[in-house]
Design an enzyme around this catalytic site. Structure first.
Site, PDB file in Angstrom:
ATOM      1  N   GLN A  55      27.584  74.709  42.579  1.00  0.00           N
ATOM      2  CA  GLN A  55      28.022  75.477  41.409  1.00  0.00           C
ATOM      3  C   GLN A  55      27.059  76.633  41.174  1.00  0.00           C
ATOM      4  O   GLN A  55      25.851  76.435  41.073  1.00  0.00           O
ATOM      5  CB  GLN A  55      28.093  74.609  40.157  1.00  0.00           C
ATOM      6  CG  GLN A  55      28.719  75.357  38.992  1.00  0.00           C
ATOM      7  CD  GLN A  55      28.841  74.526  37.735  1.00  0.00           C
ATOM      8  OE1 GLN A  55      27.913  74.491  36.947  1.00  0.00           O
ATOM      9  NE2 GLN A  55      29.977  73.857  37.555  1.00  0.00           N
ATOM     10  N   CYS A  85      29.568  77.728  30.808  1.00  0.00           N
ATOM     11  CA  CYS A  85      28.319  77.290  30.173  1.00  0.00           C
ATOM     12  C   CYS A  85      28.103  78.011  28.846  1.00  0.00           C
ATOM     13  O   CYS A  85      28.146  79.245  28.785  1.00  0.00           O
ATOM     14  CB  CYS A  85      27.135  77.549  31.099  1.00  0.00           C
ATOM     15  SG  CYS A  85      25.550  77.068  30.355  1.00  0.00           S
TER      16      CYS A  85
END
Length: 293
Positions: A55, A85
């Site tokens: 990721q 995020c």
């Protein structure tokens, strides 16, 4: 989960269930472009972890392309682009969920990575910034840009990790897309994930695994004494990964999570935050077992 899901942690989870797919800590594509050793260390992995997805996050197309090629060279099975995020420093840098405010850039990044690698490319995001109103439009753009899969966390940026995650917009999204859709948010264990699964193609477990990798098991959570061998493996793998000095500092946060909820946990924590050897960890854990049986 940055700062937690390193190679040792992922190996622990795979020990519990070999069938799960694991993701690396999210790693800066910009940092990888400049061959920063610390960031490359975050992508270190063991063959036991496969299949494993790298990721990455950022906002620079060229950096994303180079990072994707690096991930392919390192033997990853896919590349996941973090566009969800909500951490303040990440959003301030216009990374993560901040890309929901710049969808054209987000789609450009996906297209760039798809062209740069033969690996499947996926995207992790949230319902939206303050609502899920633009989720369908964004997801369709993700699909058109070439992503092979999208994972959606059932909260907006404004919610952070407060409130209960809402999976209903994710179920509705699945009806409109051709690519697989994965749900995420507040999944407590395998059984809970199956209950939330609905019409989706899968579910993701994150924070619930901290101190409890047994959430990935189909079997009941074992007694504490039966957890000790795996906890010690975690410590040993961390030593092999990062060296004894760093490992014995980093394992402490995991040890605190492993004893969370036990009777007199605060008493054990005061000892676990000062451990200086694996033998000391073993002695403390065995002492806990003796005190609760």
């Amino acid at each position: 989960m940055d700062g937690y899901t390193d190679s040792a942690y992922r190996r622990v989870c795979k020990e519990v269930n070999q069938n799960i797919i694991v993701f690396t800590e999210f790693t800066s594509a910009d940092g990888l472009q400049h061959t920063a050793k610390k960031l490359q260390e975050k992508l270190r992995h063991d063959p036991d972890e496969k299949p494993i997805i790298a990721q990455i996050f950022g906002k620079n197309p060229d950096a994303f392309a180079e990072a994707a090629r690096y991930c392919e060279q390192q033997g990853f099975d896919g590349v996941d682009l973090n566009m969800g995020c909500p951490a303040r420093k990440v959003v301030k840098s216009e990374h993560g969920v901040a890309l929901r405010k710049k969808p054209d850039l987000a789609f450009q990044l996906i297209e760039t990575v798809v062209k740069a690698t033969s690996l499947p490319v996926s995207v992790k995001t949230r319902l939206g910034w303050s609502s899920a109103d633009d989720l369908l439009a964004f997801a369709r753009g993700v699909e058109s840009a070439g992503a092979a899969l999208i994972t959606v966390h059932g909260r907006t940026y404004n919610q952070g990790f407060s409130d209960q995650s809402d999976w209903h917009p994710i179920y509705e999204l699945k009806k409109q897309l051709c690519i697989p859709v994965i749900g995420n948010g507040d999944v407590k264990n395998i059984s809970d994930g199956k209950a939330k699964h609905g019409n989706l193609d899968g579910f993701m477990i994150g924070r619930a695994s901290m101190g409890n990798p047994w959430v990935f098991s189909e079997q009941p959570v074992p007694a504490f004494k039966d957890k000790i061998p795996l906890i010690l493996k975690h410590a040993q793998w961390l030593v092999e990964l990062k060296g004894e000095r760093i490992a014995l500092l980093e394992i402490r946060k995991h040890l605190l999570a492993y004893v969370k909820g036990l009777p007199n946990a605060s008493q054990y924590r005061s000892h676990l935050v000062r451990v200086k050897s694996i033998n000391a960890i073993r002695d403390i854990l065995n002492g806990i077992t003796a005190s609760i049986t």
